[in-house]
Scaffold this active site. Structure first.
Site, PDB file in Angstrom:
ATOM      1  N   ASP A 102      50.844  17.288 -14.986  1.00  8.34           N
ATOM      2  CA  ASP A 102      50.993  16.308 -16.058  1.00  8.34           C
ATOM      3  C   ASP A 102      50.130  16.657 -17.265  1.00  8.34           C
ATOM      4  O   ASP A 102      50.563  16.491 -18.402  1.00  8.34           O
ATOM      5  CB  ASP A 102      50.632  14.909 -15.547  1.00  8.34           C
ATOM      6  CG  ASP A 102      51.783  14.286 -14.776  1.00  8.34           C
ATOM      7  OD1 ASP A 102      52.930  14.395 -15.250  1.00  8.34           O
ATOM      8  OD2 ASP A 102      51.545  13.708 -13.709  1.00  8.34           O
TER       9      ASP A 102
ATOM     10  N   HIS B 225      59.267  17.458  -8.742  1.00  9.05           N
ATOM     11  CA  HIS B 225      58.870  17.143  -7.368  1.00  9.05           C
ATOM     12  C   HIS B 225      59.767  17.769  -6.309  1.00  9.05           C
ATOM     13  O   HIS B 225      59.338  17.994  -5.184  1.00  9.05           O
ATOM     14  CB  HIS B 225      58.686  15.636  -7.197  1.00  9.05           C
ATOM     15  CG  HIS B 225      57.413  15.195  -7.836  1.00  9.05           C
ATOM     16  ND1 HIS B 225      57.366  14.689  -9.099  1.00  9.05           N
ATOM     17  CD2 HIS B 225      56.132  15.297  -7.412  1.00  9.05           C
ATOM     18  CE1 HIS B 225      56.106  14.462  -9.422  1.00  9.05           C
ATOM     19  NE2 HIS B 225      55.332  14.818  -8.421  1.00  9.05           N
TER      20      HIS B 225
ATOM     21  N   GLU C 182      44.590  14.039 -15.602  1.00 11.28           N
ATOM     22  CA  GLU C 182      45.915  14.540 -15.964  1.00 11.28           C
ATOM     23  C   GLU C 182      46.370  13.996 -17.311  1.00 11.28           C
ATOM     24  O   GLU C 182      47.492  14.212 -17.735  1.00 11.28           O
ATOM     25  CB  GLU C 182      46.933  14.236 -14.861  1.00 11.28           C
ATOM     26  CG  GLU C 182      46.941  12.815 -14.364  1.00 11.28           C
ATOM     27  CD  GLU C 182      47.792  12.621 -13.105  1.00 11.28           C
ATOM     28  OE1 GLU C 182      48.670  13.443 -12.826  1.00 11.28           O
ATOM     29  OE2 GLU C 182      47.575  11.611 -12.405  1.00 11.28           O
TER      30      GLU C 182
ATOM     31  N   CYS D 268      44.522  20.055  -8.496  1.00  9.66           N
ATOM     32  CA  CYS D 268      45.614  19.913  -7.533  1.00  9.66           C
ATOM     33  C   CYS D 268      46.967  20.093  -8.207  1.00  9.66           C
ATOM     34  O   CYS D 268      47.998  19.911  -7.587  1.00  9.66           O
ATOM     35  CB  CYS D 268      45.528  18.584  -6.809  1.00  9.66           C
ATOM     36  SG  CYS D 268      45.572  17.177  -7.925  1.00  9.66           S
TER      37      CYS D 268
HETATM   38  C1  PEP Z   1      49.672  16.683 -11.460  1.00  8.91           C
HETATM   39  O1  PEP Z   1      50.100  15.963 -12.350  1.00  8.91           O
HETATM   40  O2  PEP Z   1      49.191  17.815 -11.663  1.00  8.91           O
HETATM   41  C2  PEP Z   1      49.745  16.263 -10.056  1.00  8.91           C
HETATM   42  C3  PEP Z   1      49.178  16.973  -9.108  1.00  8.91           C
HETATM   43  O3  PEP Z   1      50.429  15.126  -9.770  1.00  8.91           O
HETATM   44  P1  PEP Z   1      52.013  15.010  -9.666  1.00  8.91           P
HETATM   45  O4  PEP Z   1      52.571  16.402  -9.682  1.00  8.91           O
HETATM   46  O5  PEP Z   1      52.304  14.288  -8.392  1.00  8.91           O
HETATM   47  O6  PEP Z   1      52.356  14.223 -10.879  1.00  8.91           O
HETATM   48 MG    MG Z   2      50.559  13.871 -11.971  1.00  4.41          MG
END
Ligand code: PEP
Ligand code: MG
Length: 570
Positions: free
Chosen positions: A455, A189, A431, A502
């Site tokens: 994920d 993140h 995911e 995403c």
């Molecule tokens: C993902 O897992 O691809 C996602 C967009 O969520 P995050 O990166 O916040 O886990």
């Molecule tokens: Mg995720």
């Protein structure tokens, strides 16, 4: 002069002096005091300096982030002035003849243990406050400097072992020109936030903090994933040139800002952006985003001492929706857990946090947290084109349960006379492999899918997305991943629904032709990736890629897929 290879996490080139954001070593030898009075003086002095620092941080935070965020520092200042805490430290120095460090640590620990075990949440939070300020005072006693990212007031490159999302949120864009970390991957993140802050970053270097010293000259090459420490004059000149070229390239991309996204053969797709805060919307619009494909609401819950209220959340969602006008905004409900911790929730430490009690699992068990968020979302729905998305859905029951709570709150709001839009699409993140495999069953009930490859890849390949030692297994273009993605897109289309992505893969130039060929409808990425992606898609033939889909899906290895896509797009 030293060059270190890492993972390119956020594009651009930054050149500035190093600023170490490492926690100092706070270990010390428990000696007896030579002169207890001197120890008391040392303690007083360390307390005083800490207070002055905290006053500064409080003022700075107030100015930058508002009163509410500054409150935590008022609490810290109160701790430092509390005679009930400070007097026992001084008594201990005199009666036990110990040095100031020992007295500080032992008395603070006694209070921390006492508060930690209390029923009252307010008192438990005090334990965290004491813990934080004790570290600062101890650092001063030991003559170590305590890093304060919010106070940086000259151009720097931040070097850190890792940056938590809340560290990253504190970085001031005006002065922090780039950052490099020892650990982390492209989908950690901190990397994701660097992209939304548009700060060049390299992560997973393994040893940038031990190689780079405070004030060393640093170049962060976020395009290639390199960090140069004390570069030569030639290297500096070359990189300044690269910086200029990159700026020119950005000007070229900017020409497509107001254009829709069509492939060479006239097929339209949507390019949306991932955001973390309402402030990010500006970057989305400046980079030609056609929507928000993922609003990570976790950041509303971070950097504070308590849950955000329903009204605070409503204001944030309304701001985003209004700024985006009639463009779609997909808001994801709280995805806490994994690497996104909330101290005030006091969740137990888990052995495998990414597989643990997180996201929808947590929300379904904690309706007192979930319902206010849903209410805030529903109330905000009249201000724009809102879509609601649930994270980490593993079973159809979870989706049904979450949707039932949403509908229940909708009913409650209507009974209270509040207005709610009747056109809110409700979808899920795909995911978890179980959901990708059974997408067909889900497609009958959800309005849309958004594939969370960050994920999905880690769960499918069993390769922790934060761990650079297994990053070789974190393979977005592996046929296993492509087959799951394809399954989700086909399932959506068979029920007349749309499928987006995403995860970071959606903005990856190698993945884009593959995803276009598989028929993905919406690509949601860091805002800064949108214009390069639009440029790329304008030169790709969707029909040609789609006609080679079966070949791609039956390849044996990542390498074969990459080679094949290269040939197809040359
Ligand atoms: C993902 O897992 O691809 C996602 C967009 O969520 P995050 O990166 O916040 O886990
Ligand atoms: Mg995720």
């Amino acid at each position: 002069m030293k060059n270190i290879q890492g993972i390119a996490a956020s594009s651009g080139i930054a050149i500035a002096k190093a600023y170490h954001l490492a926690s100092p070593d706070l270990s010390f030898e428990k000696k007896s005091a030579d002169n207890p009075n001197e120890e008391i003086e040392r303690l007083d002095k360390a307390l005083e300096i800490s207070k002055q620092e905290l006053e500064k941080i409080k003022e700075h935070t107030k100015k930058e982030l508002g009163d509410e965020h500054a409150e935590i520092f008022s609490a810290h200042l109160l701790v430092l002035s509390d005679p009930e805490l400070i007097n026992p430290m001084k008594d201990k120095i005199s009666s036990d003849n110990v040095i100031a460090e020992t007295a500080l640590e032992e008395v603070a620990n006694m209070f921390i243990d006492m508060f930690k075990n209390m029923e009252n949440e307010y008192m438990r939070e005090r334990a965290a406050d004491i813990q934080d300020v004790t570290k600062r005072v101890l650092a001063h006693l030991l003559g170590a400097s305590f890093p304060d990212p919010a106070l940086i007031d000259e151009e720097v490159i931040v070097l850190a072992n890792d940056l938590t999302p809340s560290d990253t949120a504190q970085l001031n864009r005006q002065f922090v020109k780039g950052f490099a970390t020892d650990i982390g991957g492209r989908t950690s993140h901190s990397a994701i936030m660097a992209r939304s802050l548009e700060i060049p970053a390299v992560v997973g270097t393994k040893d940038v903090t031990s190689e780079g010293k405070q004030n060393d000259m640093i170049i962060v090459d976020g395009n290639e994933g390199f960090v140069l420490i004390n570069p030569s004059d030639e290297e500096l000149t070359a990189y300044r040139q690269k910086q200029e070229e990159f700026a020119k390239q950005k000007e070229e991309w900017a020409k497509l800002k107001e254009e829709p996204t069509f492939s060479e053969d006239g097929e339209q797709v949507e390019l949306a952006a991932n955001i973390g805060t309402p402030d990010d919307v500006e970057g989305v619009l400046n980079n030609g985003g056609e929507g928000v494909g993922l609003y990570r609401t976790e950041f509303l819950y971070m950097g504070k001492n308590e849950l955000p209220t329903e009204d605070e959340q409503y204001d944030a969602y309304k701001t985003v929706l209004e700024k985006m006008g009639d463009k779609p905004v997909v808001v994801r409900t709280l995805d806490v857990g994994g690497d996104k911790e909330l101290n005030y929730l006091d969740l137990p430490k888990e052995l495998n946090p990414f597989l643990g009690f997180r996201a929808i699992r947590f929300c379904l068990e904690n309706e007192n947290v979930f319902r206010p968020q849903l209410r805030a979302l529903l109330r905000s729905s009249v201000h724009g084109n809102l879509k609601i998305m649930f994270p980490m859905i593993a079973t159809l029951e979870e989706f049904r349960q979450a949707k039932a709570i949403l509908l229940d709150e909708k009913e409650n709001l209507k009974n209270e006379g509040k207005e709610v839009s009747e056109h809110i699409e409700v979808g899920i993140m795909v995911e978890i492999p179980s959901t990708a495999v059974t997408a067909k069953q889900f497609a009958k009930e959800v309005d849309f899918f958004s594939i969370g490859t960050n994920d999905l890849i880690q769960y499918t390949m069993a390769a922790d997305r934060m761990n650079e030692q297994v990053s070789y297994l974190y393979q977005p273009y592996h046929p296993a991943i492509l087959n799951l993605v394809n399954n989700v897109i086909e399932a959506a289309h068979s029920e007349g629904k749309w499928a987006g992505m995403c995860g970071e893969m959606a903005g990856d130039p190698i993945a884009i032709p593959i995803l276009l060929g598989l028929g993905l409808d919406e690509f949601s990425m860091s805002a800064t990736s949108i214009l390069p992606a639009r440029t790329q898609i304008r030169e790709l033939s969707k029909k040609k890629l789609a006609s080679n889909k079966d070949k791609m899906l039956t390849m044996s290895t990542t390498e074969e897929v990459v080679e094949f896509v290269k040939e197809l797009t040359e």
